[in-house]
Design a protein around this motif. Sequence first.
Motif, mmCIF file in Angstrom:
data_model
loop_
_atom_site.group_PDB
_atom_site.id
_atom_site.type_symbol
_atom_site.label_atom_id
_atom_site.label_comp_id
_atom_site.label_asym_id
_atom_site.label_seq_id
_atom_site.Cartn_x
_atom_site.Cartn_y
_atom_site.Cartn_z
ATOM 1 N N ASP A 190 8.094 12.137 -18.421
ATOM 2 C CA ASP A 190 8.525 12.842 -17.209
ATOM 3 C C ASP A 190 7.780 12.325 -15.989
ATOM 4 O OD1 ASP A 190 10.249 14.327 -18.695
ATOM 5 O OD2 ASP A 190 9.076 16.190 -18.645
ATOM 6 N N TYR A 191 6.478 12.077 -16.147
ATOM 7 C CA TYR A 191 5.715 11.575 -15.004
ATOM 8 C C TYR A 191 6.196 10.188 -14.609
ATOM 9 C CZ TYR A 191 2.085 10.028 -11.892
ATOM 10 O OH TYR A 191 1.427 9.543 -10.792
ATOM 11 N N ARG A 192 6.465 9.332 -15.588
ATOM 12 C CA ARG A 192 6.936 7.971 -15.271
ATOM 13 C C ARG A 192 8.239 8.021 -14.497
ATOM 14 N NH1 ARG A 192 4.639 6.933 -20.376
ATOM 15 N NH2 ARG A 192 6.602 7.304 -21.456
ATOM 16 N N ARG A 193 9.173 8.886 -14.934
ATOM 17 C CA ARG A 193 10.450 9.014 -14.206
ATOM 18 C C ARG A 193 10.220 9.564 -12.803
ATOM 19 N NH1 ARG A 193 12.413 10.613 -19.404
ATOM 20 N NH2 ARG A 193 11.976 12.806 -18.936
ATOM 21 N N TRP A 194 9.332 10.557 -12.705
ATOM 22 C CA TRP A 194 9.026 11.157 -11.400
ATOM 23 C C TRP A 194 8.430 10.124 -10.453
ATOM 24 C CZ3 TRP A 194 4.300 11.983 -8.880
ATOM 25 C CH2 TRP A 194 4.351 12.842 -7.782
ATOM 26 N N ALA A 195 7.508 9.318 -10.969
ATOM 27 C CA ALA A 195 6.854 8.303 -10.138
ATOM 28 C C ALA A 195 7.830 7.213 -9.716
ATOM 29 C CB ALA A 195 5.668 7.687 -10.890
ATOM 30 N N ILE A 196 8.760 6.856 -10.603
ATOM 31 C CA ILE A 196 9.780 5.859 -10.262
ATOM 32 C C ILE A 196 10.696 6.389 -9.167
ATOM 33 C CG2 ILE A 196 11.839 4.676 -11.111
ATOM 34 C CD1 ILE A 196 10.377 4.372 -13.806
ATOM 35 N N ASP A 197 11.149 7.641 -9.316
ATOM 36 C CA ASP A 197 12.009 8.250 -8.293
ATOM 37 C C ASP A 197 11.271 8.354 -6.956
ATOM 38 O OD1 ASP A 197 14.088 8.533 -10.053
ATOM 39 O OD2 ASP A 197 13.653 10.629 -10.547
ATOM 40 N N ARG A 248 0.851 -1.180 0.000
ATOM 41 C CA ARG A 248 0.000 0.000 0.000
ATOM 42 C C ARG A 248 0.893 1.238 0.000
ATOM 43 N NH1 ARG A 248 -1.657 -3.798 3.566
ATOM 44 N NH2 ARG A 248 -3.818 -4.495 3.585
ATOM 45 N N TRP A 249 0.527 2.220 -0.783
ATOM 46 C CA TRP A 249 1.284 3.466 -0.842
ATOM 47 C C TRP A 249 0.436 4.585 -0.242
ATOM 48 C CZ3 TRP A 249 6.161 2.914 -2.855
ATOM 49 C CH2 TRP A 249 6.402 1.795 -3.655
ATOM 50 N N HIS A 250 1.033 5.369 0.638
ATOM 51 C CA HIS A 250 0.341 6.534 1.192
ATOM 52 C C HIS A 250 1.128 7.788 0.832
ATOM 53 C CE1 HIS A 250 -2.275 4.548 4.559
ATOM 54 N NE2 HIS A 250 -2.548 4.120 3.352
ATOM 55 N N VAL A 251 0.507 8.659 0.039
ATOM 56 C CA VAL A 251 1.098 9.947 -0.290
ATOM 57 C C VAL A 251 0.686 10.937 0.791
ATOM 58 C CG1 VAL A 251 1.081 11.882 -1.918
ATOM 59 C CG2 VAL A 251 1.132 9.534 -2.779
ATOM 60 N N GLU A 252 1.661 11.542 1.446
ATOM 61 C CA GLU A 252 1.384 12.540 2.476
ATOM 62 C C GLU A 252 1.639 13.922 1.885
ATOM 63 O OE1 GLU A 252 3.566 11.566 5.982
ATOM 64 O OE2 GLU A 252 2.584 9.619 6.207
ATOM 65 N N PHE A 253 0.579 14.743 1.922
ATOM 66 C CA PHE A 253 0.634 16.031 1.235
ATOM 67 C C PHE A 253 -0.215 17.044 1.997
ATOM 68 C CE2 PHE A 253 -1.445 18.839 -1.984
ATOM 69 C CZ PHE A 253 -0.323 19.540 -2.398
ATOM 70 N N ARG A 254 0.430 18.083 2.539
ATOM 71 C CA ARG A 254 -0.265 19.169 3.240
ATOM 72 C C ARG A 254 -1.211 18.656 4.329
ATOM 73 N NH1 ARG A 254 -1.856 23.509 -1.586
ATOM 74 N NH2 ARG A 254 0.278 24.098 -2.120
ATOM 75 N N ARG A 298 8.905 6.370 -5.815
ATOM 76 C CA ARG A 298 8.822 5.045 -5.194
ATOM 77 C C ARG A 298 10.176 4.590 -4.659
ATOM 78 N NH1 ARG A 298 5.865 4.057 -9.881
ATOM 79 N NH2 ARG A 298 7.335 2.508 -10.678
ATOM 80 N N LYS A 299 11.246 4.950 -5.381
ATOM 81 C CA LYS A 299 12.584 4.562 -4.911
ATOM 82 C C LYS A 299 12.927 5.217 -3.579
ATOM 83 C CE LYS A 299 14.875 3.596 -9.353
ATOM 84 N NZ LYS A 299 15.916 4.069 -10.305
ATOM 85 N N ASN A 300 12.421 6.430 -3.360
ATOM 86 C CA ASN A 300 12.741 7.178 -2.149
ATOM 87 C C ASN A 300 11.670 7.056 -1.065
ATOM 88 O OD1 ASN A 300 15.294 8.679 -2.856
ATOM 89 N ND2 ASN A 300 14.015 9.301 -4.570
ATOM 90 N N ALA A 301 10.744 6.115 -1.247
ATOM 91 C CA ALA A 301 9.669 5.945 -0.270
ATOM 92 C C ALA A 301 10.220 5.380 1.043
ATOM 93 C CB ALA A 301 8.603 5.006 -0.824
ATOM 94 N N ILE A 302 9.549 5.732 2.125
ATOM 95 C CA ILE A 302 9.853 5.169 3.439
ATOM 96 C C ILE A 302 9.065 3.868 3.565
ATOM 97 C CG2 ILE A 302 9.664 5.531 5.930
ATOM 98 C CD1 ILE A 302 9.754 8.552 5.325
#
Length: 214
Positions: free
Chosen positions: A81-88, A39-45, A90-94
């Motif tokens: 650009d979005y694909r690269r951004w999304a890959i980066d 599961r991925w949780h994006v934390e934003f504001r 996920r790579k830096n996820a906690i």
Amino acid sequence: MVTDSQYILSSIKQGCVMLADGEFFIDRLVKYVGNGRIRWHVEFRGHRIELTTGQLKKQPTFRRKILEQAGVLPPQRPGADYRRWAIDLRKNAIELPWRERPVDAGFAVDRLVGHGGDRWTVEYQGKAIKFTTTKLRRQTSFRKRMLLKAKVLPPQMNPAAYRKWVDWLIQNATEAAPQAGDAVMTEKSWLEDLPELGGWQGEVAPEETDQDGA
């Protein structure tokens, strides 16, 4: 059923808030692993948006989820650009274990109310927690006071992300109607009900050593 792209176009026509490239920054992405699922949780504001891997990879779905839950539309990026951004991202996820439910899941401030004179109340699930500007801007003070008054421990953000989040809260704060006695109420009297919380005394958050003392 309305597609993601149709939903976004309809929201744009209705005047939704659209962020530019330099305005959209995710506080962190958390990867929860457990029970054979990711599961991925994006934390934003202050919001936490749960996504599957597939939803995170699809830009229209990602933008719709942020718009639905955080009220703003992320910028449109070219496909590559979005694909690269999304890959980066996920790579830096906690990475954390899922357990039954994340300890800090579901934390989102309902609103911040300004009372003038550096006095604020954070409204959270029916509670109004008092803060001064100093205590609001210090993450350690904010987390310990939320734990004491609302029985919830907000997620630990990195210093830069926390500063951006608080700045956003203040910029979007609601002004309270003036009440008798507000003009003479000092910071000490505003927070006179704040006792020391065992285990936090003497603790200094990383951001409190490198800020400007706010």
